[in-house]
Design a protein around this motif. Structure first.
Motif, PDB file in Angstrom:
ATOM      1  N   LEU A  26       1.144  -1.376   0.402  1.00 33.63           N
ATOM      2  CA  LEU A  26       0.418   0.428  -0.359  1.00 33.63           C
ATOM      3  C   LEU A  26       0.973   0.797   0.004  1.00 33.63           C
ATOM      4  O   LEU A  26       0.779   2.454  -0.754  1.00 33.63           O
ATOM      5  CB  LEU A  26      -0.868   0.101   1.157  1.00 33.63           C
ATOM      6  N   GLU A  27       1.916   1.007   0.824  1.00 34.08           N
ATOM      7  CA  GLU A  27       2.941   2.327   0.709  1.00 34.08           C
ATOM      8  C   GLU A  27       3.436   2.288  -0.315  1.00 34.08           C
ATOM      9  O   GLU A  27       3.621   3.679  -1.011  1.00 34.08           O
ATOM     10  CB  GLU A  27       3.564   1.994   1.826  1.00 34.08           C
ATOM     11  N   GLU A  28       3.827   1.553  -1.383  1.00 33.58           N
ATOM     12  CA  GLU A  28       3.656   1.213  -2.803  1.00 33.58           C
ATOM     13  C   GLU A  28       3.400   2.587  -3.766  1.00 33.58           C
ATOM     14  O   GLU A  28       3.789   2.924  -4.575  1.00 33.58           O
ATOM     15  CB  GLU A  28       5.120   0.171  -3.037  1.00 33.58           C
ATOM     16  N   ALA A  54       6.654   6.240 -18.477  1.00 35.22           N
ATOM     17  CA  ALA A  54       7.684   5.622 -18.155  1.00 35.22           C
ATOM     18  C   ALA A  54       6.934   4.950 -16.401  1.00 35.22           C
ATOM     19  O   ALA A  54       7.639   3.872 -16.492  1.00 35.22           O
ATOM     20  CB  ALA A  54       8.548   6.324 -18.218  1.00 35.22           C
ATOM     21  N   MET A  55       6.156   5.680 -15.787  1.00 36.12           N
ATOM     22  CA  MET A  55       5.489   4.903 -14.541  1.00 36.12           C
ATOM     23  C   MET A  55       5.484   3.992 -14.971  1.00 36.12           C
ATOM     24  O   MET A  55       4.487   2.901 -14.228  1.00 36.12           O
ATOM     25  CB  MET A  55       5.312   6.199 -14.028  1.00 36.12           C
ATOM     26  N   ALA A  56       4.248   4.152 -16.107  1.00 34.04           N
ATOM     27  CA  ALA A  56       2.384   2.771 -16.662  1.00 34.04           C
ATOM     28  C   ALA A  56       3.579   2.250 -17.004  1.00 34.04           C
ATOM     29  O   ALA A  56       3.545   0.807 -16.698  1.00 34.04           O
ATOM     30  CB  ALA A  56       2.425   3.367 -17.742  1.00 34.04           C
ATOM     31  N   ALA A  57       4.651   1.914 -18.263  1.00 36.75           N
ATOM     32  CA  ALA A  57       5.819   1.155 -18.006  1.00 36.75           C
ATOM     33  C   ALA A  57       5.893  -0.343 -16.428  1.00 36.75           C
ATOM     34  O   ALA A  57       6.118  -1.453 -17.536  1.00 36.75           O
ATOM     35  CB  ALA A  57       6.649   1.296 -19.212  1.00 36.75           C
ATOM     36  N   ALA A  63       3.818  10.118  -7.225  1.00 38.44           N
ATOM     37  CA  ALA A  63       4.417  10.559  -7.920  1.00 38.44           C
ATOM     38  C   ALA A  63       3.999  11.122  -9.345  1.00 38.44           C
ATOM     39  O   ALA A  63       4.093  11.955  -9.964  1.00 38.44           O
ATOM     40  CB  ALA A  63       5.318   9.777  -7.789  1.00 38.44           C
ATOM     41  N   LEU A  64       2.701  10.562  -9.748  1.00 39.64           N
ATOM     42  CA  LEU A  64       2.172  11.144 -10.751  1.00 39.64           C
ATOM     43  C   LEU A  64       1.060  11.944 -10.738  1.00 39.64           C
ATOM     44  O   LEU A  64       1.473  12.591 -11.454  1.00 39.64           O
ATOM     45  CB  LEU A  64       0.986   9.723 -11.171  1.00 39.64           C
TER      46      LEU A  64
END
Lengths: 173, 139
Positions: free
Chosen positions: A95-97, A119-122, A104-105
């Motif tokens: 959950l923290e992650e 990049a985050m989606a990947a 961040a998003l």
């Protein structure tokens, strides 16, 4: 009758989607209204119900995530129901992650940085695929707790990816 | 599906959005998630040594009902003792916001977040003071 039985295929997290679609067309033709000209009301109703099951069945079985969730449901855990999902405790680190990634998003959205969002989606897709593979392996071994934990993560990943899609649409509109 | 006015009000003018220092010994952090929809909610409470909730902040990534539920509870818990705060139920939250049945889980999330934040505070305290001292102080 469950959807695997309906389609006459083995209950497994792996299946041949092309063969499933072929089977869907064949079975749908058997209960097509054109074949029921002159049939009585009862026969028509049975055919309509079968058509509805075939449609829903192919929708569930074609998609690897839905299929895995459906298999888990057949094993007694329905993650798509409110109550069962509410009982599922995800590890705090997970959950923290997710919280960290969503925050961040949010920052990336403010900066309108679509490349970073992609990049985050990947990264999320990689994590999703890894956990889907874990879930499939656990389902094959009939390890319900492990499959539940792995599949429990998927909605969180899906939500993240929906957010990236929404952001992209917003930027492009 | 239409949101009620109260949900929209809390969604558009969310109260107490933000973070408190999670390493502050007087801050309890509750982090909860809803596997059915993928929402995450963090609720942080600043609690005095005598067990009164001084401040509350939240951050929720979720639908309007989840945001409204967390915004509402930050208002409700402020000034309450932790004993009273743990008594807040999802039913009260759902009733206040007139949540429809499909959104009840949002209020459950908010209730769980309060309990998780208080538990975190109590555990931190027990670690700091030793279990016996922590128990007697919060009684």
């Amino acid at each position: 009758m469950d959807y695997f039985e309906l389609y006459g295929i083995p209950r497994s997290a792996e299946l041949d989607v092309k063969a499933l679609e072929q089977r869907f067309r064949e079975l749908s033709l058997e209960v097509h209204p054109d074949r029921l000209v002159g049939a009585d009301a009862h026969a028509r109703r049975v055919a309509a119900e079968k058509t509805a099951s075939l449609n829903e069945g192919v929708r569930v079985l074609k998609d690897p995530v839905r299929r895995a969730l459906y298999l888990l449901k057949l094993k007694g855990v329905d993650l798509e129901s409110e109550q069962a999902a509410a009982k599922l405790q995800m590890p705090l680190e997970f959950l923290e992650e997710i919280m960290g990634r969503r925050e961040a998003l949010e920052g990336v959205k403010v900066k309108r940085d679509l490349d970073r969002a992609h990049a985050m989606a990947a990264e999320i897709r990689t994590a999703r695929d890894a956990h889907l593979a874990q879930a499939k392996a656990a389902l094959e071994k009939d390890d319900v707790p492990a499959a539940t934990q792995a599949l429990g993560r998927l909605r969180y990943y899906a939500r993240f990816l929906e957010e990236v899609d929404a952001f992209e649409e917003e930027l492009l509109s | 599906m239409a949101y009620t006015d109260k949900v929209i009000e809390h969604f558009e003018h969310s109260r107490n959005v933000g973070t408190l220092d999670k390493d502050d010994p007087n801050v309890g952090t509750g982090l909860v998630g809803a596997p059915a929809c993928g929402d995450v909610m963090r609720l942080q409470l600043k609690i005095t040594d005598d067990g009164t909730i001084q401040d509350a902040k939240f951050k929720t990534f979720g639908c309007g009902s989840a945001i409204a539920s967390s915004s509402l509870v930050t208002e409700w818990v402020k000034g309450k003792s932790i004993e009273d705060a743990v008594k807040i139920t999802n039913k009260e939250i759902a009733k206040e916001l007139s949540l429809p049945p499909v959104k009840i889980h949002c209020s459950v999330l908010a209730e769980d977040a309060i309990k998780a934040a208080i538990k975190d505070f109590q555990e931190k305290r027990a670690k700091r003071l030793g279990p016996a001292a922590a128990a007697s102080e919060t009684r």
